[in-house]
Each structure stands twice: as structure tokens, then as C-alpha cells.
Write a protein that holds these residues in place. Sequence first.
Motif, PDB file in Angstrom:
ATOM      1  N   VAL A  89      -4.120  -4.794  -1.027  1.00  0.00           N
ATOM      2  CA  VAL A  89      -3.504  -3.765  -0.466  1.00  0.00           C
ATOM      3  C   VAL A  89      -3.106  -2.804  -1.505  1.00  0.00           C
ATOM      4  O   VAL A  89      -2.933  -2.950  -2.696  1.00  0.00           O
ATOM      5  N   VAL A 147      -0.633  -0.366  -3.317  1.00  0.00           N
ATOM      6  CA  VAL A 147       0.909  -0.286  -3.413  1.00  0.00           C
ATOM      7  C   VAL A 147       1.004   0.845  -4.535  1.00  0.00           C
ATOM      8  O   VAL A 147       0.543   0.979  -5.614  1.00  0.00           O
ATOM      9  N   LEU A 177       6.273  -4.380   0.292  1.00  0.00           N
ATOM     10  CA  LEU A 177       4.865  -4.999   0.808  1.00  0.00           C
ATOM     11  C   LEU A 177       5.421  -6.524   0.962  1.00  0.00           C
ATOM     12  O   LEU A 177       5.050  -7.214   1.773  1.00  0.00           O
ATOM     13  N   LEU A 205       0.210  -6.128   8.279  1.00  0.00           N
ATOM     14  CA  LEU A 205       0.435  -5.165   7.249  1.00  0.00           C
ATOM     15  C   LEU A 205      -0.143  -3.896   7.844  1.00  0.00           C
ATOM     16  O   LEU A 205       0.563  -2.832   7.616  1.00  0.00           O
ATOM     17  N   TRP A 215       0.644   0.098   5.860  1.00  0.00           N
ATOM     18  CA  TRP A 215      -0.154  -0.322   4.594  1.00  0.00           C
ATOM     19  C   TRP A 215      -1.585  -0.055   4.663  1.00  0.00           C
ATOM     20  O   TRP A 215      -2.163  -0.317   5.531  1.00  0.00           O
TER      21      TRP A 215
END
Lengths: 373, 373
Positions: free
Chosen positions: B309, B311, B321, B364, B369
Motif C-alpha cells: 500500500v 502511504v 492504514l 483498503l 488507499w
Amino acid sequence: MTPAGAAGTVGPVRVVGTGVLGTSIGLGLRAAGVDVVLHDPSRTSLLLARDVGAGRLPQDGDPDPRLVVVAAPPDVTPDVVAGELEAWPGAVVTDVASVKGAVLGPLRSSGADLTRYVGSHPMAGSERSGPTAGRPDLFIGRPWVVVGGPESTGDAVLRVRTLATDLGATPVMLDAGSHDAAVALVSHVPQVAASLVAARLVEGDPAALDLAGQGLRDVTRIAASDPALWTSILGANAGAVLPVLRALRADLDVVIEALGAADVARDAESVQEGALGTVAAAIAAGNDGVSRIPGKHGGQRRAYDVVTVLVPDEPGELARLLADVGSSGVNVEELQLEHAPSQPVGLASVSVLRGLRGQLEEVLTGHGWRLAG
Amino acid sequence: MTPAGAAGTVGPVRVVGTGVLGTSIGLGLRAAGVDVVLHDPSRTSLLLARDVGAGRLPQDGDPDPRLVVVAAPPDVTPDVVAGELEAWPGAVVTDVASVKGAVLGPLRSSGADLTRYVGSHPMAGSERSGPTAGRPDLFIGRPWVVVGGPESTGDAVLRVRTLATDLGATPVMLDAGSHDAAVALVSHVPQVAASLVAARLVEGDPAALDLAGQGLRDVTRIAASDPALWTSILGANAGAVLPVLRALRADLDVVIEALGAADVARDAESVQEGALGTVAAAIAAGNDGVSRIPGKHGGQRRAYDVVTVLVPDEPGELARLLADVGSSGVNVEELQLEHAPSQPVGLASVSVLRGLRGQLEEVLTGHGWRLAG
């Protein structure tokens, strides 16, 4: 989940080879609105890549491709690139093989038109393979090495750089020899070393393995890599890997000899002058080397303070910890999870900038977290 | 922040040496309500340890200690242990040096009363040193090797096991030779290998270092360790380290020879039969070895799916997250943070049990995300 921004690449782009890299390139370009035409000698792989949305099949009346991306196994890449250069006289051709001299050499011998060839190596991969493992975001934030040969035109180099940036990668310009030496040093030799250290564990006592800590886990993590893939990489880059491996062996010989003359337990009086100093110098050289690895954001590696916290092994606990860290106003620079043997609890090591440790510990203690050393 | 449960250890406990280990033992025992008397040849270190709460100074009329813990540098440990055994005829004496044969051998030669000596090695450490780095929770959840010699009484072994459990550690019973061979394999040889790989980077081109990925960072992380400390450990355990290093060199020789006969790029036709197979076998042996490292909770290493992911590098983002991961009901098995070169964004690799990847990705993505490959 698509690369940001408008594409600079002009289609159609022909992608030859629909494994995980070719499919990911197709998916990323499609997401940016670029027309992608797929090809693969395996009809199953080709249709699967089309079905996941990586591009379309060729049609009668298609304009000639402006860019061809060869994503074939390294050993067949030179022949495939030569064929594509000949088939599409108006196209720039690139490949994504992880060694570059082993592609450029045979191509040059073949008499191919190298003005339109630019090698590349996206520093991204997946632990999975095949078209279904393709992801449009595979390259985001990763270096993408662009190898313009002496014959490559500026326009050809620009088209490949644009491909990299369209896919969210950061282009890095290197010549083939520098690229191959670089990946030998930072990737291929570390792989061999990790594999050899891990191979020693095969004969280890299970009780010994139970004492394994985070250090061993870190050193050997990449030893789980695919033997077939790494054999092809090491074979294709043997010329650059061998000098580094030989230098490593020479350093190892020095340490073995010094330790043989410095067996303190057997007889402290007989330890030869200089032997312990030689061992210390080898460890100190490692300090110097590791300090050269660029840190976060490409800058020098920074020194962090580490706060280690006990985290119950239940969903949501790590999130709660990170939320409490967030409430402290301290940024997490690095985070590692480690698990205690036979205990339903993990140790989270939170790295923060020097000087912020006390502030973070106070906040976490206030939220009831148990700190470990 | 104290070890849980009531102490089984009966005081007073005498702690000799107030570095990070001795101070941490004192702090842990004091937190459990055990009377601790401190000693150190350095009066500054002694008073500092007292001031941080690790114990008190000896007083006239003190009862004799029931347990003495020697936390001295490895090379002086045998002499200090012998002195303590002689000074306190009613006490069990243990030490915490990271090699055990190099302590037991000289002790046995000295004619010390080995019925009351039990070696130990808590598998915990700190990147910092000195009394102020001591922490009562340093040993929680860590293995603590207890080395009862053939002469040790059952009561002596029990007192040291109880010390370990009082401090939150998990006792592991091994003889001195098995301990030394084990730490050579899982700690000392990996340290040497990491240092030698990192030392190769000293002469590397900065452009090469810029291509460093998580693999190189993992392999070389422990190469940042203290040369003086490691020289004393390697010198004291040379007898166990050397056979493993020599076997590693033999394996390296095989790979170097095979690669020399398998330079595919130079001339694919001349690659010797079997050469590539030898390279593949070395990588495959690494697969076998790394699979033997116990996983979480001491069981077999489990295969995980990884979700990566993007970030943003801002306080609170990682917490957000992890909160979203928590809301998916999927447990985080491992978590690694990696930073993209020259970009204000990190890549978080979240490992989850096989089969839960799709579920997590859906949640997510729903929370906005961006996933990477």
C-alpha cells in the motif's frame, strides 16, 4: 488504483510477452488511456492478459506501433528485440530484462538498428508470476533504469523515459556496464550470500533454529527466491557478478585466517598479534558499507531511536498502537514486527528520529502500552 | 512497565556488572519485588545503576546472596565467576556472556565449585550500552538459554531458570557446546556474512547504491553492529564459528566455479553442462534452509500473501492504514515499511494469511488507499 496524471506516451504500444511485467505495463498504460496491443507466443497467456484488461489483440488496419516493449525471459530477449526492430521500422523498441549487457551484446552482433533500441530495467517485481499477477501500480515509486546505448537517438531515449514516468516510476539513466555492475553489487551478490547462509541451516539442529532472531531472518529473507529465475539472472550477469564474489571470497579468507589465529577460548596467550584487529577491521568495513546505502527519500541514512512495544497478536491491536503513536505527533520512520517464541504477543519496533524517543515513550506509556527494551 | 507475576527468585540477588544487561536484570528483579545488591568495579557505573533503580549498595549485616549474576565482558567473565563462587559458598552463580564454552573451560581448569555454577545467555540486547540504557522489560518474550554443566545441581539449574521466567523470558536448556554451535550458525556467521556483503559497498558507485532495494537493506542491516563487541564474541567462539565459515567458503567456491563456466552473455554455446544446474542447486539449498527458520509462535514458517500500500509520509497516515486493515477483520502477520527514492511516500507491505488478500484489498480500496504491486 491507477498511475496519476495524463500519459505522455503515444499509442499504440505493442507489448510482447504477457507475464507479470508485460501485463503490469499493459494495465498501467491502459489505465492512463494509452492504446495497448498485446502479443505472446502462448495463446493462453495472451488471452488471459487481454481478459484482465492489459490491452487488446492486433486488428487489420492497426497503425504501426510507436513503441514496442519486450517483456520476454532474459535468454530470448535479444532475438525478440531484433525481430521487433526489423518488423516495425518506425518503432522504438525497449526490453525489461534485469541484465542489460547480455541483451545489448548479441543485438549489436546481429546488426540490428540500435538507433531505435533503448534497454530498460524497472526495479520492481512480484513474488507471483503470470498475467493474473499483473498490477497497474507495480512500478509506482520504483527506480526504472533506462540504458541508452551510444547509438540510441535522443528521441528513442525520451520515449522510454516517458514510458517509465507514465507508469509512476523514477527514470535512472545508466549505461549497460554500469547497470550490470550496480545490480551485481546491490542485488545479485547479496542474493548469493543470503542463499549460502540459509543453506548452512539445512543441517542445523532444530534447537539451534529455535534461537533464530530478527538478524538471521533479515539476512536470509531473500533466500526464499526462485532458483530458476536466479539461475538465469546470475548466468546472464556472470561477468559482473564474478569479480564481486571473488572479492567477497578474499575478504572471507582473511576473516577465516584471522579467526584461526585468534581462538581466545582455546588459548588466550597464543592469540597472534593483529588477529583480533583484522576481525574488527572486517566488521568496521561493514559499518562503512552499510552507511552508504541511501536512506529514506534518497538522502543519507539517518540514525533513529527505536521504541519497542509489546503488541497482543489480535486484529486491531497494531492499529491501536499506531493510532496512539500518531497522537504523539511523532512520525514513524521505520516499523518492524517480530514475534516472541511460543507467546501470543508480538514486539513492534518503532523507529523515530533521534531525540523523539522520550516523547513517544511517555505517550505510549500513558495509553497503557508495555514497552520492551 | 514491569514483568508480570510474582517473583519465584529469593533475594538478595547480587548483580556483578552494571552495564545494560546487569542493570536490566536489576531493574526487572526490583520491579518484581526482589532485593538486589549491585557491584561494579567502576564506581560511576555502580552509582548510576543504583540511581536508575536497579538495586542498592551492599550494607553491613546483609545476608549472603542466594544468587549471583555476573554480567561482565565475556573475556573477564571466567575470573569473575570463579571469584564469586569462592566468596559466596552458599550462592548459585550464573553469567550472561554470549558464549558459554569459553567461560566453562577456564572455570573448570581453575578448580572452581561447578556444582553451583550454571551458565546462561539471554537472547536479548540493546543498540545502546551502559546503565542508563537498562530496561526492566528487556528480556520479555525472548529465549534465555540455560546451560547446566554435568556438575550443576538440579537446585542450581532451577534457580537460574526461575531468574529467566521472573524476567519474562522463556528458558531454553542446552549444553555449552550445543549453545555455542547454535549461536555460531544462527547469529555469528550471519553477522560475518552481512558485514562482508556490506563491506563490498564501500567501493560501490553512488549510482549503484541508489538502486538498493529492500533485499540489500535486509541482508546488511546487522552490518551496522559494534566492531569491538563482535570481535570479542567471534574470538571467544572461534572454535564453533570456523567450521561453519569454512563450509560457507566451500559453498561459495562451488558457486564461483560454476558461474565461471556459465557465463551465458559471453558465449552461450560454451556454457558447460551442469554449470547452471549447480547454481540452481545453491539457490534451492537456500530455499530449504530458510524454510527451517521457525515462524511466528515457534511453529513452522507460514506462507503469507502480501498487500503493498502507498502511504503518505505524514504522522497518522500509517495509523489510519492500520485502522482500516483492522476494520477488515484480517490480522497483520508481518509489516514492512519501505521508502520510495525521492518521493514523499512510503510503501507498506502487509503480510496476511494465504487467502485473505482479496478481502483486505477490497476493504483498503474502499477506504481510498492506493495499492502497489
